[in-house]
Design an enzyme around this catalytic site. Structure first.
Site, PDB file in Angstrom:
ATOM      1  N   ASN A 165      -4.746  69.392  60.477  1.00  0.00           N
ATOM      2  CA  ASN A 165      -5.206  69.016  60.568  1.00  0.00           C
ATOM      3  C   ASN A 165      -6.033  68.564  61.758  1.00  0.00           C
ATOM      4  OD1 ASN A 165      -6.826  70.064  58.174  1.00  0.00           O
ATOM      5  ND2 ASN A 165      -6.236  68.061  56.647  1.00  0.00           N
ATOM      6  N   TYR A 166      -5.699  68.184  62.649  1.00  0.00           N
ATOM      7  CA  TYR A 166      -5.743  67.854  63.924  1.00  0.00           C
ATOM      8  C   TYR A 166      -5.284  68.668  65.117  1.00  0.00           C
ATOM      9  CZ  TYR A 166      -5.959  63.211  61.956  1.00  0.00           C
ATOM     10  OH  TYR A 166      -5.873  62.019  60.364  1.00  0.00           O
ATOM     11  N   LEU A 167      -6.487  69.804  64.188  1.00  0.00           N
ATOM     12  CA  LEU A 167      -5.521  70.949  65.253  1.00  0.00           C
ATOM     13  C   LEU A 167      -6.054  70.990  66.653  1.00  0.00           C
ATOM     14  CD1 LEU A 167      -4.922  74.024  64.549  1.00  0.00           C
ATOM     15  CD2 LEU A 167      -6.425  74.891  64.646  1.00  0.00           C
TER      16      LEU A 167
END
Ligand SMILES: Cc1cc2nc3c(=O)[nH]c(=O)nc-3n(C[C@H](O)[C@H](O)[C@H](O)COP(=O)(O)OP(=O)(O)OC[C@H]3O[C@@H](n4cnc5c(N)ncnc54)[C@H](O)[C@@H]3O)c2cc1C
Ligand SMILES: *[C@@H]1O[C@H](CO)[C@@H](O)[C@H](O)[C@H]1NC(C)=O
Ligand SMILES: *[C@@H]1O[C@H](CO)[C@@H](O)[C@H](O)[C@H]1NC(C)=O
Ligand SMILES: *[C@@H]1O[C@H](CO)[C@@H](O)[C@H](O)[C@H]1NC(C)=O
Ligand SMILES: *[C@@H]1O[C@H](CO)[C@@H](O)[C@H](O)[C@H]1NC(C)=O
Ligand SMILES: *[C@@H]1O[C@H](CO)[C@@H](O)[C@H](O)[C@H]1NC(C)=O
Ligand SMILES: *[C@@H]1O[C@H](CO)[C@@H](O)[C@H](O)[C@H]1NC(C)=O
Ligand SMILES: *[C@@H]1O[C@H](CO)[C@@H](O)[C@H](O)[C@H]1NC(C)=O
Length: 482
Positions: A467-469
């Protein structure tokens, strides 16, 4: 006798020409007529119009990806039913247009709004945002375009504040992308990720077929929960299990500005072993930044706490385990869980959780996981280094609790037992900084800091959170193109 090469040539021409010979405007008109004959009418095409540009910009959270140099879609399609999503997929395929799926638009790397596979269209789910809560099972069907804030508000209201959703802290994120990438938040040490609470899903694949948990099969149902969205199909809706919360919770934020490097290192050194081992009801994260002014290096460190219980108990726990925080009665606020989510989001009233407009900036993020405590000496080096890459900051989220009891093979999210905390590296800047070109320097600074951190974090593999791409690690996302 030379029929074979000719046949090959002919085949080649047939396969390649229909795509290559067509220009963007003829592809756009093909796409438009395909969609309109299938009754999909909420579309925006002309990339030169300001309404198109506004629709494109509206949910791009990281302003870096609004820049005119970033590839723009041929079309933005706003389906309002499941069958319109199916049609949208099929029309894009038929006309040779790649697909980007967008729910909340919060991808750190703009993956829902731009693509290197041209031309592409965005299937934007913002008009699919209904939430149906079933009181008899405490589950709810949530359409992918619903925001996390709308979800919090709805579930709290319909359960008379007795239930919540375990998910992240930013209310404008979309349920679609957030849950597909895991979804870590204040309740995760107690209940796991948002993805851990998914009990069913409706997924539309690249052929336009719709599947639920049973019909998609256990492998696909595994794959769509936590490894990051955008490739397996379009999640039309998630079915989530709501989780119980007490009538009131305790929230606090402690600022420790102007600390020296040794003082801050001491606090962090304690935090890293205490926070992951607090009771599951306790979430205690920290945010750290530093600055160098002449020969003076200062560290600002703040602690955010959420305890699912009374402030008397919260203070007793911290006083016995982490007395250095000096948590006092006046630091603590007792309020409903919904209000705590509201206030952590910087909002005044819970009604604003459904407000989709948001503050935006330009930023770059990276992430790490830590499995072994970092020594005091190493933490001092880390903080000294951090102060030199201002305005970068770190957010450290404690794991442990339920996060460590869920098996690492349960979901495509392996950061479970043994993880002490995650590190998120962030550096943000304004439009003015962007015009002056300093953004590129900031990105390089953050990359340098990340390299510096390698000895202190998980190795072989060095872990990161989907999600913290972070496209520095590779992995641009494509739907249906392999
Ligand atoms: C300000 C901010 C705060 C954040 N806080 C947290 C936090 O507290 N905890 C946390 O875990 N994460 C957090 N994140 C990260 C966030 O979870 C991810 O950026 C997430 O991908 C956002 O989902 P979205 O739907 O808003 O984004 P989008 O950009 O719309 O989508 C993200 C990705 O998922 C794909 N996708 C979108 N919708 C669907 C769908 N319906 N079906 C299939 N694929 C889809 C997109 O194509 C894209 O690749 C934060 C991000 C921001 C910007
Ligand atoms: C694009 O293709 C269409 C149909 O093939 C043609 O009529 C049109 O002139 C082309 N436009 C450009 C800008 O090449
Ligand atoms: C399309 O959807 C947008 C976003 O919800 C909405 O503002 C707009 O009115 C819709 N347009 C049409 C033609 O339905
Ligand atoms: C969208 O953002 C870009 C970049 O900031 C800007 O140039 C453009 O004018 C914006 N569009 C609208 C309609 O505001
Ligand atoms: C639903 O949640 C409420 C409130 O926490 C609880 O009392 C009830 O037992 C739950 N029902 C089910 C079926 O889990
Ligand atoms: C919430 O309260 C209302 C009114 O008191 C009641 O009708 C409803 O059943 C309650 N819902 C739950 C989930 O307890
Ligand atoms: C730091 O700078 C101040 C003012 O320039 C100076 O007085 C002081 O001696 C310096 N301290 C050290 C440790 O260098
Ligand atoms: C929604 O948020 C924006 C920006 O944060 C703010 O300007 C606006 O007043 C808010 N709208 C409502 C109805 O609260």
């Amino acid at each position: 006798m030379h029929s074979k090469p000719c046949l090959l040539l002919l085949l080649f021409a047939l396969l390649c020409n229909p795509i290559q010979a067509r220009n963007a405007s003829s592809m756009a008109s093909d796409l438009r007529s395909c969609l309109s004959s299938a009754q999909v009418h909420n579309l925006s095409f002309s990339s030169s119009s300001s309404s198109f540009s506004n629709l494109l910009n509206i949910s791009i959270q990281n302003l870096r990806f609004t820049d005119p140099s970033i590839p723009k879609p041929l079309a933005i399609i706003l389906p309002s039913t499941k069958s319109q999503i199916q049609t949208s997929i099929l029309c894009c395929r038929r006309t040779g247009v790649s697909i980007r799926i967008r729910s909340g638009g919060h991808s750190y790397e703009g993956q829902s709004s731009t693509s290197s596979s041209l031309p592409f269209a965005i299937i934007d789910l913002m008009n699919l945002k209904s939430i149906h809560f079933d009181i008899s099972s405490n589950t709810s069907w949530v359409q992918a375009g619903a925001s996390i804030g709308e979800l919090y508000l709805t579930i709290s209201t319909l359960s008379n504040l007795s239930l919540a959703i375990s998910a992240g802290s930013c209310p404008t994120m979309g349920a679609g992308g957030h849950i597909a990438g895991g979804g870590f938040g204040f309740l995760s040490r107690k209940y796991g990720l948002a993805a851990d609470t998914v009990v069913d899903a409706l997924l539309i694949d690249y052929e336009g077929k719709v599947f639920d948990k049973r019909s998609m099969g256990s492998d696909v149902f595994w794959a769509i929960r936590g490894g990051g969205g955008g490739s397996w199909g379009v999640v039309y809706a998630w079915k989530l299990r709501a989780v119980p919360v007490p009538n009131t919770v305790t929230r606090f934020t402690l600022q420790r500005g102007g600390a020296t490097v040794p003082d801050a290192a001491l606090l962090l050194h304690k935090w890293q072993t205490i926070a992951p081992n607090l009771p599951d009801e306790f979430y205690l994260s920290t945010l750290i930044s530093g600055d160098i002014n002449g020969n003076l290096t200062t560290i600002s460190i703040s602690f955010s706490g959420l305890f699912l219980g009374s402030k008397t108990t919260a203070i007793a726990i911290i006083t016995s385990r982490f007395p250095e925080l000096q948590l006092s009665d006046s630091d603590c606020i007792e309020e409903t869980w919904l209000d705590s989510a509201t206030h952590y989001a910087g909002l005044d009233s819970s009604a604003q959780l459904s407000n989709r407009s948001q503050l935006k900036d330009y930023y770059k993020a990276k992430s790490d996981y830590v499995r072994a405590p970092i020594s005091k000496h190493d933490l001092e080096m880390v903080l000294d280094k951090l102060a030199g890459v201002s305005p970068a900051y770190l957010i450290l989220d404690p794991y442990g609790g339920a996060m460590s009891r869920i098996s690492e093979s349960d979901l495509p999210f392996p950061h479970r037992a043994g993880i002490l905390f995650s590190i998120q590296y962030l550096i943000g800047w304004t439009a003015e900084d962007e015009r002056s070109g300093i953004g590129e320097k900031y990105i390089d600074d953050l990359r340098g800091f990340y390299e510096f951190m390698a000895p202190f974090v998980s190795k072989n593999p060095r872990e990161a959170y989907a999600n913290y791409l972070d496209l520095d690690l590779g992995g641009e996302i494509f739907f249906g193109e392999f």
